[in-house]
Design an enzyme around this catalytic site. Structure first.
Site, PDB file in Angstrom:
ATOM      1  N   HIS A  36      -0.858  -0.379 -10.731  1.00 22.49           N
ATOM      2  CA  HIS A  36      -1.656  -0.930  -9.628  1.00 22.49           C
ATOM      3  C   HIS A  36      -2.939  -1.563 -10.152  1.00 22.49           C
ATOM      4  O   HIS A  36      -4.045  -1.287  -9.719  1.00 22.49           O
ATOM      5  CB  HIS A  36      -1.969   0.152  -8.588  1.00 22.49           C
ATOM      6  CG  HIS A  36      -2.550  -0.412  -7.323  1.00 22.49           C
ATOM      7  ND1 HIS A  36      -1.900  -1.342  -6.554  1.00 22.49           N
ATOM      8  CD2 HIS A  36      -3.725  -0.180  -6.703  1.00 22.49           C
ATOM      9  CE1 HIS A  36      -2.643  -1.652  -5.510  1.00 22.49           C
ATOM     10  NE2 HIS A  36      -3.759  -0.960  -5.573  1.00 22.49           N
TER      11      HIS A  36
ATOM     12  N   ARG B  94       0.849  -1.191   0.000  1.00 24.98           N
ATOM     13  CA  ARG B  94       0.000   0.000   0.000  1.00 24.98           C
ATOM     14  C   ARG B  94       0.879   1.233   0.000  1.00 24.98           C
ATOM     15  O   ARG B  94       1.981   1.235   0.562  1.00 24.98           O
ATOM     16  CB  ARG B  94      -0.923   0.023   1.223  1.00 24.98           C
ATOM     17  CG  ARG B  94      -1.989  -1.044   1.189  1.00 24.98           C
ATOM     18  CD  ARG B  94      -2.983  -0.748   0.057  1.00 24.98           C
ATOM     19  NE  ARG B  94      -4.009  -1.754  -0.057  1.00 24.98           N
ATOM     20  CZ  ARG B  94      -4.108  -2.613  -1.053  1.00 24.98           C
ATOM     21  NH1 ARG B  94      -3.222  -2.627  -2.016  1.00 24.98           N
ATOM     22  NH2 ARG B  94      -5.105  -3.464  -1.097  1.00 24.98           N
TER      23      ARG B  94
ATOM     24  N   GLU C  39      -2.644   8.182  -5.308  1.00 30.68           N
ATOM     25  CA  GLU C  39      -2.928   7.446  -6.540  1.00 30.68           C
ATOM     26  C   GLU C  39      -4.094   8.077  -7.276  1.00 30.68           C
ATOM     27  O   GLU C  39      -5.094   8.402  -6.638  1.00 30.68           O
ATOM     28  CB  GLU C  39      -3.235   5.984  -6.232  1.00 30.68           C
ATOM     29  CG  GLU C  39      -2.011   5.227  -5.804  1.00 30.68           C
ATOM     30  CD  GLU C  39      -2.275   3.741  -5.648  1.00 30.68           C
ATOM     31  OE1 GLU C  39      -3.437   3.318  -5.556  1.00 30.68           O
ATOM     32  OE2 GLU C  39      -1.304   2.998  -5.618  1.00 30.68           O
TER      33      GLU C  39
END
Length: 119
Positions: free
Chosen positions: A97, A50, A78
């Site tokens: 991701h 993370r 993000e």
């Protein structure tokens, strides 16, 4: 695999560190400003856990100085903004991701990875 408490003794000798931890009280900020500095020159930090595990600003400074390399599948913010300095660092590999593949994945990987691989 090692617990977070062992990082101080392991990092100075590590060629690569792969973070794949969930965000918990113990892991949030586990790679704060002091941890990138404790890695040896040329080491690689990989974060597939993370984004909040890593101090992105501190890592950016170490990658920008040429001391470290990074492969990040996640970031604290993000998506990582297009103007972020890590996008311009040849020592940084940023992946999207994405936990899945599409019909375009093979073609995209074939063109993206050779341009971003370390020499």
């Amino acid at each position: 695999m090692h617990p977070v408490r062992e990082l101080p003794s392991l990092l100075p000798a590590a060629d690569a560190v792969v973070l794949c931890a969930p965000p918990t009280e113990e892991t949030r900020g586990m790679f704060g400003a002091h941890r990138p500095a404790s890695l040896k020159d040329g080491a690689t930090l990989v974060n597939v856990g993370r984004g909040e595990l890593v101090d992105t600003d501190a890592l950016t400074r170490k990658v920008g100085s040429g001391r470290l390399r990074a492969a990040l599948d996640v970031a604290a913010l993000e998506p990582l903004p297009g103007a972020h300095p890590l996008w311009r660092q040849p020592e940084a590999l940023i992946t999207p991701h994405a936990g899945t593949f599409t019909d375009a994945s093979a073609k995209d990987s074939a063109t993206f990875l050779p341009r971003r691989s370390w020499r």
